[in-house]
Design an enzyme around this catalytic site. Structure first.
Site, PDB file in Angstrom:
ATOM      1  N   GLY A  88      -1.924   2.068  -3.170  1.00 40.06           N
ATOM      2  CA  GLY A  88      -0.697   1.216  -2.238  1.00 40.06           C
ATOM      3  C   GLY A  88      -0.998   1.756  -1.177  1.00 40.06           C
ATOM      4  O   GLY A  88      -1.582   0.220  -0.589  1.00 40.06           O
ATOM      5  N   GLY A  89      -0.129   2.300  -0.369  1.00 42.06           N
ATOM      6  CA  GLY A  89       0.572   2.920   0.918  1.00 42.06           C
ATOM      7  C   GLY A  89      -1.246   2.837   1.803  1.00 42.06           C
ATOM      8  O   GLY A  89      -1.746   2.110   2.670  1.00 42.06           O
TER       9      GLY A  89
ATOM     10  N   GLY B  31       4.093   6.011  -4.070  1.00 39.57           N
ATOM     11  CA  GLY B  31       5.044   6.068  -3.079  1.00 39.57           C
ATOM     12  C   GLY B  31       5.738   6.590  -2.419  1.00 39.57           C
ATOM     13  O   GLY B  31       6.223   6.888  -1.136  1.00 39.57           O
TER      14      GLY B  31
ATOM     15  N   SER C  46       0.480   7.889  -5.162  1.00 42.82           N
ATOM     16  CA  SER C  46      -0.129   8.612  -3.788  1.00 42.82           C
ATOM     17  C   SER C  46      -1.470   9.239  -3.480  1.00 42.82           C
ATOM     18  O   SER C  46      -1.692  10.270  -3.062  1.00 42.82           O
ATOM     19  CB  SER C  46       0.908   9.888  -3.558  1.00 42.82           C
ATOM     20  OG  SER C  46       2.032   8.823  -3.543  1.00 42.82           O
TER      21      SER C  46
ATOM     22  N   GLU D  78      -0.080   5.062 -13.825  1.00 49.20           N
ATOM     23  CA  GLU D  78       0.616   5.674 -12.455  1.00 49.20           C
ATOM     24  C   GLU D  78       2.165   6.050 -12.626  1.00 49.20           C
ATOM     25  O   GLU D  78       3.102   5.842 -13.233  1.00 49.20           O
ATOM     26  CB  GLU D  78       1.191   4.501 -11.660  1.00 49.20           C
ATOM     27  CG  GLU D  78      -0.597   3.328 -11.929  1.00 49.20           C
ATOM     28  CD  GLU D  78      -0.413   3.118 -10.340  1.00 49.20           C
ATOM     29  OE1 GLU D  78      -0.296   2.705  -9.571  1.00 49.20           O
ATOM     30  OE2 GLU D  78       1.189   1.429 -10.527  1.00 49.20           O
TER      31      GLU D  78
ATOM     32  N   GLU E 122       7.013  -1.345 -10.077  1.00 45.42           N
ATOM     33  CA  GLU E 122       8.168  -2.070  -9.496  1.00 45.42           C
ATOM     34  C   GLU E 122       8.704  -3.611  -9.653  1.00 45.42           C
ATOM     35  O   GLU E 122       9.610  -3.486  -9.879  1.00 45.42           O
ATOM     36  CB  GLU E 122       7.571  -2.268  -7.994  1.00 45.42           C
ATOM     37  CG  GLU E 122       7.866  -0.981  -6.949  1.00 45.42           C
ATOM     38  CD  GLU E 122       6.522  -0.653  -6.248  1.00 45.42           C
ATOM     39  OE1 GLU E 122       6.177  -1.830  -5.923  1.00 45.42           O
ATOM     40  OE2 GLU E 122       5.829   0.445  -5.611  1.00 45.42           O
TER      41      GLU E 122
ATOM     42  N   ASN F 156      -3.838  -1.979  -4.344  1.00 50.48           N
ATOM     43  CA  ASN F 156      -1.979  -2.604  -4.209  1.00 50.48           C
ATOM     44  C   ASN F 156      -1.479  -3.396  -2.954  1.00 50.48           C
ATOM     45  O   ASN F 156      -1.037  -1.941  -2.791  1.00 50.48           O
ATOM     46  CB  ASN F 156      -1.366  -1.967  -5.963  1.00 50.48           C
ATOM     47  CG  ASN F 156       0.205  -3.601  -5.728  1.00 50.48           C
ATOM     48  OD1 ASN F 156       0.138  -4.115  -5.584  1.00 50.48           O
ATOM     49  ND2 ASN F 156       1.202  -2.010  -6.426  1.00 50.48           N
ATOM     50  N   TRP F 157      -1.331  -4.578  -2.492  1.00 53.28           N
ATOM     51  CA  TRP F 157      -0.666  -4.302  -1.189  1.00 53.28           C
ATOM     52  C   TRP F 157       0.514  -4.627  -0.682  1.00 53.28           C
ATOM     53  O   TRP F 157       1.167  -5.064   0.002  1.00 53.28           O
ATOM     54  CB  TRP F 157      -1.314  -5.552  -0.571  1.00 53.28           C
ATOM     55  CG  TRP F 157      -3.157  -6.050  -0.179  1.00 53.28           C
ATOM     56  CD1 TRP F 157      -3.907  -5.210  -0.246  1.00 53.28           C
ATOM     57  CD2 TRP F 157      -3.382  -6.481   0.700  1.00 53.28           C
ATOM     58  NE1 TRP F 157      -4.921  -4.965   0.078  1.00 53.28           N
ATOM     59  CE2 TRP F 157      -4.975  -5.667   1.041  1.00 53.28           C
ATOM     60  CE3 TRP F 157      -3.469  -7.920   1.340  1.00 53.28           C
ATOM     61  CZ2 TRP F 157      -6.036  -6.291   1.367  1.00 53.28           C
ATOM     62  CZ3 TRP F 157      -4.533  -8.414   2.493  1.00 53.28           C
ATOM     63  CH2 TRP F 157      -5.855  -7.247   2.318  1.00 53.28           C
ATOM     64  N   LYS F 158       1.117  -5.134  -2.295  1.00 51.36           N
ATOM     65  CA  LYS F 158       2.201  -5.439  -2.422  1.00 51.36           C
ATOM     66  C   LYS F 158       3.183  -6.742  -1.741  1.00 51.36           C
ATOM     67  O   LYS F 158       2.397  -7.285  -1.388  1.00 51.36           O
ATOM     68  CB  LYS F 158       3.971  -3.771  -2.245  1.00 51.36           C
ATOM     69  CG  LYS F 158       2.846  -3.074  -3.192  1.00 51.36           C
ATOM     70  CD  LYS F 158       3.633  -1.811  -3.191  1.00 51.36           C
ATOM     71  CE  LYS F 158       3.287  -0.423  -3.707  1.00 51.36           C
ATOM     72  NZ  LYS F 158       3.606   0.384  -4.613  1.00 51.36           N
TER      73      LYS F 158
ATOM     74  N   HIS G 230       3.584  -3.665 -13.591  1.00 51.91           N
ATOM     75  CA  HIS G 230       3.442  -2.440 -12.629  1.00 51.91           C
ATOM     76  C   HIS G 230       5.212  -1.289 -12.575  1.00 51.91           C
ATOM     77  O   HIS G 230       5.736  -2.132 -12.564  1.00 51.91           O
ATOM     78  CB  HIS G 230       3.022  -2.947 -10.805  1.00 51.91           C
ATOM     79  CG  HIS G 230       3.473  -1.795  -9.384  1.00 51.91           C
ATOM     80  ND1 HIS G 230       4.469  -1.788  -9.227  1.00 51.91           N
ATOM     81  CD2 HIS G 230       2.396  -1.563  -9.082  1.00 51.91           C
ATOM     82  CE1 HIS G 230       4.473  -0.855  -8.387  1.00 51.91           C
ATOM     83  NE2 HIS G 230       2.959  -0.450  -8.525  1.00 51.91           N
TER      84      HIS G 230
HETATM   85  C1  PEP Z   1       1.182   1.414  -6.319  1.00 48.52           C
HETATM   86  O1  PEP Z   1       1.878   0.674  -5.977  1.00 48.52           O
HETATM   87  O2  PEP Z   1       0.328   0.451  -7.637  1.00 48.52           O
HETATM   88  C2  PEP Z   1       0.951   2.821  -5.569  1.00 48.52           C
HETATM   89  C3  PEP Z   1       0.035   3.404  -6.290  1.00 48.52           C
HETATM   90  O3  PEP Z   1       1.377   3.055  -4.360  1.00 48.52           O
HETATM   91  P1  PEP Z   1       1.170   4.238  -4.147  1.00 48.52           P
HETATM   92  O4  PEP Z   1      -0.762   4.229  -3.459  1.00 48.52           O
HETATM   93  O5  PEP Z   1       1.940   3.890  -2.440  1.00 48.52           O
HETATM   94  O6  PEP Z   1       1.396   5.624  -5.117  1.00 48.52           O
END
Ligand code: PEP
Length: 252
Positions: free
Chosen positions: A229-230, A168, A208, A162, A96, A9-11, A94
Site C-alpha cells: 500500500g503506502g 498501514g 507495511s 495481509e 479495508e 495497491n494505491w487505494k 482486501h
Molecule cells: C495494503 O493495503 O494492502 C497494504 C499492505 O498497505 P500497507 O503497505 O500501507 O500496509
C-alpha cells in the site's frame, strides 16, 4: 519455480494526472524480467493507466469488482467492464473492504469466481486481526478464509496474506511470522487444490512492506512477493522493492 510478484495497491490515491506521472516514471526505470509487477490505481485512473501500459509487461489491477455481469447495483463495476478498459487483474477481499464495506468470505469468493470467469487474474486477500492473533486464532482464521478457494482456477489465483494489524500501521510481521503464516496458507491451498497446484500459487505478504524490510521478508521460502500500500505510492520506493525481489530471485 514461482516468479516473484510485486503489486502496488494505491487505494483511494492518485487521480488521472498523478497516475500518468507515476506510470511514466515506472516505465522509465530498468525492467526487471525476474519479477512480475502490477499496479492498482483507483477506478477513474484505470483507462489512462491501461493506455500508458499498453505493450509493457506491467499488469493492471482494479481494487474491487462485483460478481454480476450487469444489473441494478448502483456504484458497482463488473468484471466485463474492467476487462473492456484493459484491466487484467483484480484485488478481492482486501481487509479495508471487509472492515469498512461489509465484505465477507462468501462475497469475496463470489467476486473472485466472476472475475476469473471473465478472464481476470485474482489477488485474494486474507489475514487475521490483532485480536485474533493475540487470542491465538490466526491459523483458524486463515483456514476459514481459504475455505472454498478450491472452486477457483489456481493458475489465475494469487493469495495475499495481509495481517490486518500490519496494514498501514508501520508494524510489520517479522520474516518468521510471515513465513509461518505463508507455510500454513500453502497447506490450506494443498487441501483445496493439490500439492502440485498449491506449490505453484504465489502467496504475497502485505502489511507495511517497504524498501528497508523487503529483502528479509522476500527471502523467506513461501513469500512469493508483496502487496504494497503506502510504499507503492512513491515510484522510488516501489522500484526499490521490485529490485529487492529481483535480488532475492537471483539468490542474493
Ligand atoms: C495494503 O493495503 O494492502 C497494504 C499492505 O498497505 P500497507 O503497505 O500501507 O500496509
Amino acid at each position: 519455480m514461482r516468479k516473484f510478484l510485486i503489486a502496488g495497491n494505491w487505494k483511494m490515491h492518485k487521480g488521472v494526472s498523478e497516475t500518468s506521472a507515476f506510470i511514466e516514471s515506472l516505465l522509465a526505470t530498468d525492467p526487471t524480467p525476474a519479477v512480475d509487477v502490477v499496479v492498482s490505481p483507483p477506478f477513474t485512473s484505470l483507462p489512462t493507466a491501461a493506455m500508458l501500459l499498453t505493450g509493457s509487461e506491467i499488469g493492471l489491477a482494479a481494487q474491487n469488482v462485483h460478481w454480476e455481469s450487469s444489473g441494478a447495483f448502483t456504484g458497482e463495476l463488473s468484471s466485463e467492464m474492467l476487462v473492456e478498459i484493459g484491466a487484467s487483474w483484480v484485488i478481492v477481499g482486501h481487509s479495508e473492504r471487509r472492515t469498512l464495506f461489509g465484505e465477507t468470505d462468501r462475497t469475496a469468493r463470489d467476486r473472485a469466481r466472476a472475475a476469473q470467469q471473465a478472464g481476470l487474474k485474482v489477488i485474494y486477500c486474507i489475514g487475521e486481526t490483532l485480536e485474533e492473533r493475540e487470542s491465538e486464532r490466526t491459523f483458524e482464521v486463515l483456514e476459514s478464509q481459504t475455505d472454498g478457494l478450491g472452486a477457483l482456477e489456481s493458475a489465475e489465483l494469487v493469495v495475499a496474506y495481509e495481517p490486518v494489524w500490519a496494514i498501514g500501521t508501520g508494524r510489520t510481521a517479522s520474516p518468521e511470522q510471515a513465513q509461518e503464516a505463508h507455510a500454513f496458507v500453502r497447506g490450506c491451498l494443498e487441501r483445496a487444490f493439490s500439492t502440485e497446484r498449491a506449490e505453484s500459487i504465489r502467496i504475497l505478504y502485505g502489511g507495511s512492506l517497504k524498501p528497508t524490510n523487503a529483502h528479509e521478508l522476500l527471502s523467506k521460502p513461501d513469500v512469493d512477493g508483496g502487496l504494497i500500500g503506502g510504499a507503492s505510492l512513491d515510484v522510488d520506493s516501489f522500484s526499490a522493492i521490485i529490485r529487492a525481489a529481483a535480488e532475492c530471485a537471483a539468490g542474493e
